[in-house]
Enzyme design. Structure first.
Site, PDB file in Angstrom:
ATOM      1  N   SER A  92     -59.589  29.959  43.210  1.00 54.77           N
ATOM      2  CA  SER A  92     -60.882  29.553  43.759  1.00 54.77           C
ATOM      3  C   SER A  92     -60.722  28.306  44.611  1.00 54.77           C
ATOM      4  CB  SER A  92     -61.811  29.243  42.583  1.00 54.77           C
ATOM      5  OG  SER A  92     -62.964  28.575  43.041  1.00 54.77           O
ATOM      6  N   TYR A 106     -63.602  24.798  34.169  1.00 52.77           N
ATOM      7  CA  TYR A 106     -63.397  26.085  34.853  1.00 52.77           C
ATOM      8  C   TYR A 106     -62.333  25.926  35.950  1.00 52.77           C
ATOM      9  CZ  TYR A 106     -64.032  29.710  38.353  1.00 52.77           C
ATOM     10  OH  TYR A 106     -63.798  30.692  39.282  1.00 52.77           O
ATOM     11  N   LYS A 156     -58.220  27.456  36.557  1.00 56.45           N
ATOM     12  CA  LYS A 156     -57.637  28.088  37.756  1.00 56.45           C
ATOM     13  C   LYS A 156     -56.363  27.371  38.184  1.00 56.45           C
ATOM     14  CE  LYS A 156     -60.610  31.314  38.243  1.00 56.45           C
ATOM     15  NZ  LYS A 156     -60.209  32.661  37.856  1.00 56.45           N
ATOM     16  N   LEU A 200     -76.094  29.755  44.457  1.00 57.61           N
ATOM     17  CA  LEU A 200     -77.240  29.757  45.371  1.00 57.61           C
ATOM     18  C   LEU A 200     -77.824  31.148  45.611  1.00 57.61           C
ATOM     19  CD1 LEU A 200     -79.075  28.266  47.320  1.00 57.61           C
ATOM     20  CD2 LEU A 200     -77.281  28.403  49.050  1.00 57.61           C
ATOM     21  N   PRO A 240     -75.274  16.914  40.456  1.00 54.77           N
ATOM     22  CA  PRO A 240     -74.082  16.102  40.190  1.00 54.77           C
ATOM     23  C   PRO A 240     -72.800  16.914  40.400  1.00 54.77           C
ATOM     24  CG  PRO A 240     -75.677  15.888  38.402  1.00 54.77           C
ATOM     25  CD  PRO A 240     -76.187  16.962  39.311  1.00 54.77           C
TER      26      PRO A 240
HETATM   27  P1  NAD Z   1     -67.417  38.562  36.947  1.00 60.06           P
HETATM   28  O1  NAD Z   1     -67.861  37.786  35.760  1.00 60.06           O
HETATM   29  O2  NAD Z   1     -68.391  39.482  37.587  1.00 60.06           O
HETATM   30  O3  NAD Z   1     -66.085  39.372  36.616  1.00 60.06           O
HETATM   31  C1  NAD Z   1     -65.133  38.922  35.682  1.00 60.06           C
HETATM   32  C2  NAD Z   1     -64.954  40.030  34.661  1.00 60.06           C
HETATM   33  O4  NAD Z   1     -63.999  39.620  33.688  1.00 60.06           O
HETATM   34  C3  NAD Z   1     -66.241  40.359  33.918  1.00 60.06           C
HETATM   35  O5  NAD Z   1     -66.545  41.737  34.090  1.00 60.06           O
HETATM   36  C4  NAD Z   1     -65.936  40.022  32.462  1.00 60.06           C
HETATM   37  O6  NAD Z   1     -66.572  40.913  31.581  1.00 60.06           O
HETATM   38  C5  NAD Z   1     -64.411  40.101  32.436  1.00 60.06           C
HETATM   39  N1  NAD Z   1     -63.742  39.286  31.410  1.00 60.06           N
HETATM   40  C6  NAD Z   1     -63.924  37.959  31.149  1.00 60.06           C
HETATM   41  N2  NAD Z   1     -63.122  37.574  30.150  1.00 60.06           N
HETATM   42  C7  NAD Z   1     -62.400  38.673  29.774  1.00 60.06           C
HETATM   43  C8  NAD Z   1     -61.409  38.907  28.787  1.00 60.06           C
HETATM   44  N3  NAD Z   1     -60.989  37.952  27.951  1.00 60.06           N
HETATM   45  N4  NAD Z   1     -60.900  40.148  28.674  1.00 60.06           N
HETATM   46  C9  NAD Z   1     -61.323  41.152  29.492  1.00 60.06           C
HETATM   47  N5  NAD Z   1     -62.265  40.988  30.426  1.00 60.06           N
HETATM   48  C10 NAD Z   1     -62.793  39.753  30.566  1.00 60.06           C
HETATM   49  O7  NAD Z   1     -66.881  37.515  38.023  1.00 60.06           O
HETATM   50  P2  NAD Z   1     -66.441  37.723  39.536  1.00 60.06           P
HETATM   51  O8  NAD Z   1     -67.395  36.965  40.384  1.00 60.06           O
HETATM   52  O9  NAD Z   1     -66.186  39.147  39.821  1.00 60.06           O
HETATM   53  O10 NAD Z   1     -65.085  36.900  39.531  1.00 60.06           O
HETATM   54  C11 NAD Z   1     -63.819  37.526  39.389  1.00 60.06           C
HETATM   55  C12 NAD Z   1     -62.754  36.452  39.361  1.00 60.06           C
HETATM   56  O11 NAD Z   1     -62.844  35.687  40.577  1.00 60.06           O
HETATM   57  C13 NAD Z   1     -62.903  35.447  38.224  1.00 60.06           C
HETATM   58  O12 NAD Z   1     -61.624  35.113  37.752  1.00 60.06           O
HETATM   59  C14 NAD Z   1     -63.560  34.259  38.897  1.00 60.06           C
HETATM   60  O13 NAD Z   1     -63.236  33.055  38.238  1.00 60.06           O
HETATM   61  C15 NAD Z   1     -62.933  34.313  40.275  1.00 60.06           C
HETATM   62  N6  NAD Z   1     -63.751  33.649  41.304  1.00 60.06           N
HETATM   63  C16 NAD Z   1     -65.069  34.023  41.460  1.00 60.06           C
HETATM   64  C17 NAD Z   1     -65.851  33.365  42.406  1.00 60.06           C
HETATM   65  C18 NAD Z   1     -67.313  33.712  42.578  1.00 60.06           C
HETATM   66  O14 NAD Z   1     -68.061  32.903  43.130  1.00 60.06           O
HETATM   67  N7  NAD Z   1     -67.783  34.893  42.158  1.00 60.06           N
HETATM   68  C19 NAD Z   1     -65.290  32.357  43.216  1.00 60.06           C
HETATM   69  C20 NAD Z   1     -63.949  32.031  43.050  1.00 60.06           C
HETATM   70  C21 NAD Z   1     -63.191  32.679  42.079  1.00 60.06           C
HETATM   71  N1  UDP Z   2     -77.509  24.994  45.814  1.00 50.46           N
HETATM   72  C1  UDP Z   2     -78.855  24.677  45.928  1.00 50.46           C
HETATM   73  N2  UDP Z   2     -79.702  25.199  45.009  1.00 50.46           N
HETATM   74  C2  UDP Z   2     -79.305  26.022  43.994  1.00 50.46           C
HETATM   75  C3  UDP Z   2     -77.926  26.338  43.899  1.00 50.46           C
HETATM   76  C4  UDP Z   2     -77.052  25.804  44.827  1.00 50.46           C
HETATM   77  O1  UDP Z   2     -79.277  23.937  46.821  1.00 50.46           O
HETATM   78  O2  UDP Z   2     -80.132  26.446  43.196  1.00 50.46           O
HETATM   79  C5  UDP Z   2     -76.577  24.455  46.838  1.00 50.46           C
HETATM   80  C6  UDP Z   2     -75.434  23.629  46.289  1.00 50.46           C
HETATM   81  O3  UDP Z   2     -75.812  22.279  46.205  1.00 50.46           O
HETATM   82  C7  UDP Z   2     -74.333  23.903  47.322  1.00 50.46           C
HETATM   83  C8  UDP Z   2     -74.625  25.319  47.800  1.00 50.46           C
HETATM   84  O4  UDP Z   2     -75.990  25.588  47.457  1.00 50.46           O
HETATM   85  O5  UDP Z   2     -74.503  23.042  48.438  1.00 50.46           O
HETATM   86  C9  UDP Z   2     -73.742  26.396  47.136  1.00 50.46           C
HETATM   87  O6  UDP Z   2     -73.822  26.242  45.727  1.00 50.46           O
HETATM   88  P1  UDP Z   2     -73.115  27.282  44.741  1.00 50.46           P
HETATM   89  O7  UDP Z   2     -73.370  26.829  43.346  1.00 50.46           O
HETATM   90  O8  UDP Z   2     -73.531  28.676  45.102  1.00 50.46           O
HETATM   91  O9  UDP Z   2     -71.571  27.178  45.112  1.00 50.46           O
HETATM   92  P2  UDP Z   2     -70.537  25.954  44.963  1.00 50.46           P
HETATM   93  O10 UDP Z   2     -71.296  24.664  44.999  1.00 50.46           O
HETATM   94  O11 UDP Z   2     -69.848  26.185  43.680  1.00 50.46           O
HETATM   95  O12 UDP Z   2     -69.639  26.086  46.143  1.00 50.46           O
END
Ligand code: NAD
Ligand code: UDP
Length: 330
Positions: free
Chosen positions: A123, A147, A151, A198, A291
């Protein structure tokens, strides 16, 4: 065959569609703690293809062993993990156990079965508050919550493994802000409980499930004072995994890529685009900064373009239209 962990999750399910459409064979695994079998059914419906899916937890080593012994796995795309920043601050030990111990169990199973390729969901959070934007992959890493630390630590474990075993290959994909949904409306993000991000919050505000969207800060040094992020369509992101997989099928070692569009949009720009594209009002109220938030985060995605031949194609209009199309009747 490719093992997809977190296959029923938001990004995992979209990636399964891409993989199956590209003719790849997959096996899915998820413990369903943040997803449901509906997504698996939707993937099958969208692709017209069947694939094995295991309801299994990465913390359960016996189940993992079964998945590896019952399938001819040669690569792993590892999405499974917990991802809520606020929850990670409240329950750090649980986050370290689930994300890190889960990954270690997975790596042990891979080692037992001679599987040496992994695409890992990292991430942009590993850049913390960046010194400069756009962010390149060689920017310093630092994290601001448990979190993000999971990563960064997993990235470190995978680096160590690639040093120890020169036949191992890993792609660390640092995602920026995924939003949007599959055009069909069958797959998308439908988080349990009160969302943090957001786009799902904006959708809840439009649907009246939340009184109004809280805009966190209008005094940032940005185009209109609100925070700027690099939003990327989940289908573009999913496609990036196929490109990363091809890279690690070809080359050994560890490779790091930003997956973003390279364009930053402010909170107000997102609200206005959403309103225009979907012809809806977005009720919002201006609140103090959240924050830990930073003013501006967006990628330099040129490394992925040069080395993976991948770049994002869909714009903010598509992201807003597709997010709403998926969630509006849920
Ligand atoms: P998501 O929660 O939709 O998918 C993650 C899946 O992992 C879920 O279906 C959950 O049930 C499963 N899971 C969690 N712990 C588990 C375990 N111990 N065993 C088996 N399954 C398990 O999330 P997503 O948005 O699809 O994210 C996928 C990956 O990408 C994650 O690792 C997340 O940290 C990473 N990521 C997501 C974002 C985002 O904004 N969505 C951004 C950066 C990184
Ligand atoms: N944000 C906002 N209101 C919300 C959620 C997020 O104004 O209810 C803003 C937040 O301050 C950031 C942007 O939207 O500038 C994206 O936030 P998000 O939590 O989606 O992603 P991240 O900050 O983790 O990149």
């Amino acid at each position: 065959m490719i093992l997809v962990t977190g296959a029923s999750g938001y990004i995992g399910s979209h990636t399964c569609v891409e993989l199956l459409n590209a003719g790849r064979q997959i096996v899915g695994l998820d413990n369903l703690c943040n997803s449901s079998l509906d997504a698996v059914e939707s993937v099958k419906k969208l692709t017209g293809k069947e694939f094995p899916f295991y309801v299994a937890d990465l913390l359960d080593e016996e189940s993992l062993e079964r998945v590896f012994s019952e399938n001819e796995i040669d690569s792993v795309i590892h999405f499974a993990g917990l991802k809520a920043v606020g929850e990670s601050v409240a329950k750090p030990v649980w986050y370290y156990k689930n994300n890190i111990s889960g990954t270690v169990n997975l790596l042990e199973a891979m080692q037992r079965h001679g599987v040496k390729r992994m695409v890992f969901s990292s991430s942009a959070t590993v850049y913390g508050a960046p010194d400069e934007v756009p962010i390149r992959e060689d920017a310093p890493t630092r994290t601001t919550n448990p979190y993000g630390s999971t990563k960064l630590y997993i990235e470190g474990i995978l680096r160590d493994l690639c040093v120890a075993d020169p036949e191992f290959s890993v792609a660390l994909l640092r995602y920026f802000n995924p939003i949007g949904a599959h055009k069909s409306g069958l797959l998308g993000e439908n988080p349990n409980g009160i969302p943090n991000n957001l786009m799902p919050r904006l959708c809840q505000a439009v649907k009246g499930q939340m009184k109004e969207l809280t805009v966190f800060g209008t005094d940032y040094p940005t185009v209109d004072g609100t925070g700027v992020r690099d939003y990327i369509h989940v289908c573009d992101l999913a496609r990036g995994h196929l490109h990363a997989l091809k890279k690690i099928e070809k080359d050994f070692g560890i490779f790091v890529y930003n997956l973003g569009t390279g364009k930053g949009y402010s909170v107000f720009e997102l609200i206005n685009t959403f309103s225009r594209v979907n012809k809806v009002e977005v009720p919002y109220v201006i609140c103090p900064r959240r924050p830990g938030d930073v003013a501006s985060v967006f990628a330099d995605p040129s490394k992925a373009k040069t080395e993976l031949d991948w770049e994002a194609e869909l714009g903010l209009d598509d992201m807003c239209a597709d997010s709403w199309n998926f969630i509006k009747d849920k």
